[in-house]
Design an enzyme around this catalytic site. Structure first.
Site, PDB file in Angstrom:
ATOM      1  N   ASP A 282     -38.060   3.845 -68.394  1.00 31.48           N
ATOM      2  CA  ASP A 282     -39.361   3.231 -68.837  1.00 31.48           C
ATOM      3  C   ASP A 282     -39.539   1.850 -67.973  1.00 31.48           C
ATOM      4  O   ASP A 282     -40.444   1.040 -68.276  1.00 31.48           O
ATOM      5  CB  ASP A 282     -39.409   3.117 -70.416  1.00 31.48           C
ATOM      6  CG  ASP A 282     -38.213   2.248 -70.742  1.00 31.48           C
ATOM      7  OD1 ASP A 282     -37.492   1.578 -70.202  1.00 31.48           O
ATOM      8  OD2 ASP A 282     -38.191   1.889 -72.218  1.00 31.48           O
ATOM      9  N   SER A 283     -38.479   1.568 -67.189  1.00 29.52           N
ATOM     10  CA  SER A 283     -38.737   0.728 -66.059  1.00 29.52           C
ATOM     11  C   SER A 283     -39.976   0.775 -65.220  1.00 29.52           C
ATOM     12  O   SER A 283     -40.408  -0.124 -64.646  1.00 29.52           O
ATOM     13  CB  SER A 283     -37.475   0.344 -65.454  1.00 29.52           C
ATOM     14  OG  SER A 283     -36.977   1.595 -64.885  1.00 29.52           O
TER      15      SER A 283
ATOM     16  N   ASP B 219     -36.848   9.291 -70.420  1.00 28.06           N
ATOM     17  CA  ASP B 219     -36.571   8.018 -71.204  1.00 28.06           C
ATOM     18  C   ASP B 219     -37.622   8.016 -72.219  1.00 28.06           C
ATOM     19  O   ASP B 219     -38.871   7.776 -72.040  1.00 28.06           O
ATOM     20  CB  ASP B 219     -36.584   6.609 -70.301  1.00 28.06           C
ATOM     21  CG  ASP B 219     -35.959   5.381 -70.805  1.00 28.06           C
ATOM     22  OD1 ASP B 219     -35.218   5.803 -71.890  1.00 28.06           O
ATOM     23  OD2 ASP B 219     -36.012   4.634 -69.967  1.00 28.06           O
TER      24      ASP B 219
ATOM     25  N   LYS C  28     -32.870   9.899 -73.073  1.00 25.25           N
ATOM     26  CA  LYS C  28     -32.124   8.631 -73.265  1.00 25.25           C
ATOM     27  C   LYS C  28     -33.025   7.867 -74.248  1.00 25.25           C
ATOM     28  O   LYS C  28     -34.353   7.897 -74.303  1.00 25.25           O
ATOM     29  CB  LYS C  28     -31.985   7.720 -71.787  1.00 25.25           C
ATOM     30  CG  LYS C  28     -31.423   6.501 -72.154  1.00 25.25           C
ATOM     31  CD  LYS C  28     -30.949   5.748 -70.946  1.00 25.25           C
ATOM     32  CE  LYS C  28     -32.333   4.983 -70.259  1.00 25.25           C
ATOM     33  NZ  LYS C  28     -32.704   3.906 -71.159  1.00 25.25           N
TER      34      LYS C  28
ATOM     35  N   GLU D 147     -32.935   4.045 -76.714  1.00 29.73           N
ATOM     36  CA  GLU D 147     -32.022   2.780 -76.819  1.00 29.73           C
ATOM     37  C   GLU D 147     -31.581   2.507 -78.344  1.00 29.73           C
ATOM     38  O   GLU D 147     -32.349   2.826 -79.337  1.00 29.73           O
ATOM     39  CB  GLU D 147     -33.025   1.535 -76.476  1.00 29.73           C
ATOM     40  CG  GLU D 147     -33.486   1.341 -75.092  1.00 29.73           C
ATOM     41  CD  GLU D 147     -34.307   0.213 -74.568  1.00 29.73           C
ATOM     42  OE1 GLU D 147     -34.492  -0.595 -75.529  1.00 29.73           O
ATOM     43  OE2 GLU D 147     -34.680   0.256 -73.394  1.00 29.73           O
TER      44      GLU D 147
ATOM     45  N   GLU E  65     -25.870  -1.923 -70.462  1.00 32.16           N
ATOM     46  CA  GLU E  65     -26.693  -2.776 -69.608  1.00 32.16           C
ATOM     47  C   GLU E  65     -26.418  -4.219 -69.939  1.00 32.16           C
ATOM     48  O   GLU E  65     -26.414  -4.819 -71.141  1.00 32.16           O
ATOM     49  CB  GLU E  65     -28.274  -2.439 -69.869  1.00 32.16           C
ATOM     50  CG  GLU E  65     -28.980  -3.508 -69.142  1.00 32.16           C
ATOM     51  CD  GLU E  65     -30.415  -3.196 -68.746  1.00 32.16           C
ATOM     52  OE1 GLU E  65     -30.926  -2.359 -69.131  1.00 32.16           O
ATOM     53  OE2 GLU E  65     -31.306  -4.173 -68.131  1.00 32.16           O
TER      54      GLU E  65
END
Ligand code: KIV
Length: 263
Positions: free
Chosen positions: A44-45, A83, A112, A114, A180
């Protein structure tokens, strides 16, 4: 896809370093795949490097699906990690399942999300339904406003919680965990304690693998790139050469160096 979660686990067990890189479109996915990267993260960057937002928060499921479809058409060997964007999995485990399925139907092999201990029930629910899940702990960019910025996590007393998060997601059935922006000694301890691979970004050289944002490592993101990234175009003639250098530096242990890591 010829790289799978089983490949990554075997690599950890054999002490072979794992390479991940982000990509968001067909042409770069093809290049990254051909350069020998083990997994492509459609992160999602993309909200920052593709769309120009300040954070990944505005990224929607439709955005993630679109970019996952593009990457899936370009990649044949690398494992694709989709993501789940902000707001697409936090309401309930059923919501997470529905959106994970949408990403997999778009071409992701794994997904993925978070979070650590707080996501354990969701991870279990997805894994029990045949979805390979990677957790992401430490600096979780979707929570940037709650964290007060893109800051190092897990220093001092917060280290214990991160270790518990990592153990919790492994016990829930995650196939891996992204670490991270955390101190390198903490990342080393987590890597030692877990039997699943750790993929570091700003987490030092002891992780089982590394991931970077493609635009950061090509030096083409117009805003400031994080200290933990490295511009591989600076010493390469071609983009593919830069990605190949990243792969060989990670495999050989030259990246990340001390200047890319935190104490
Ligand atoms: O979205 C992304 O690119 C990520 C990496 C920074 C790990 O989550």
């Amino acid at each position: 896809m010829s790289v799978t979660v089983t490949t990554l686990k075997k690599m950890k067990d054999a002490g072979d370093k794992i390479t991940w890189l982000t990509a968001y479109d067909y042409s770069f996915a093809n290049l990254v795949d051909e350069a020998g990267v083990d997994a492509i993260l459609v992160g999602d960057s993309l909200g920052m490097v593709m769309q120009g937002h300040e954070t990944p928060v505005p990224v929607t499921m439709e955005d993630s699906i679109y970019h996952t479809q593009c990457v899936a058409r370009g990649s044949s060997n690398s494992m694709i990690v989709g993501d789940l964007p902000f707001g697409s999995y936090q309401v309930s485990k059923e919501q997470a399942y529905e959106n994970a399925v949408r990403l997999m139907q778009a071409g992701a092999h794994t997904i993925k999300l978070e979070g650590g201990e707080l996501q354990v029930e969701t991870i279990k629910f997805l894994v029990e339904r045949g979805i390979a899940v990677c957790a992401h702990i430490g600096l979780t960019p979707q929570s940037v406003h709650q964290l007060g910025g893109f800051k190092i996590q897990g220093r001092g007393a917060a280290a214990k919680q991160l270790l518990e998060d990592a153990i919790g997601v492994e016990q829930a059935g995650a196939f891996g965990v992204v670490l991270e922006a955390i101190p390198q000694d903490l990342a080393a301890e987590i890597t030692e304690r877990l039997s699943i691979p750790t993929i570091g970004i700003g987490a030092g050289p002891k992780c089982d693998g590394q991931v970077l944002v493609l635009q950061d490592m090509l030096g083409i993101y117009p805003k400031k790139s994080p200290k933990f990234s490295k511009n591989y175009m600076a010493a390469a003639d071609t983009i593919k050469g830069a990605v190949q250098n990243y792969v060989s530096e990670v495999k050989g242990g030259a990246f990340p160096a001390a200047e890319h890591s935190f104490d």
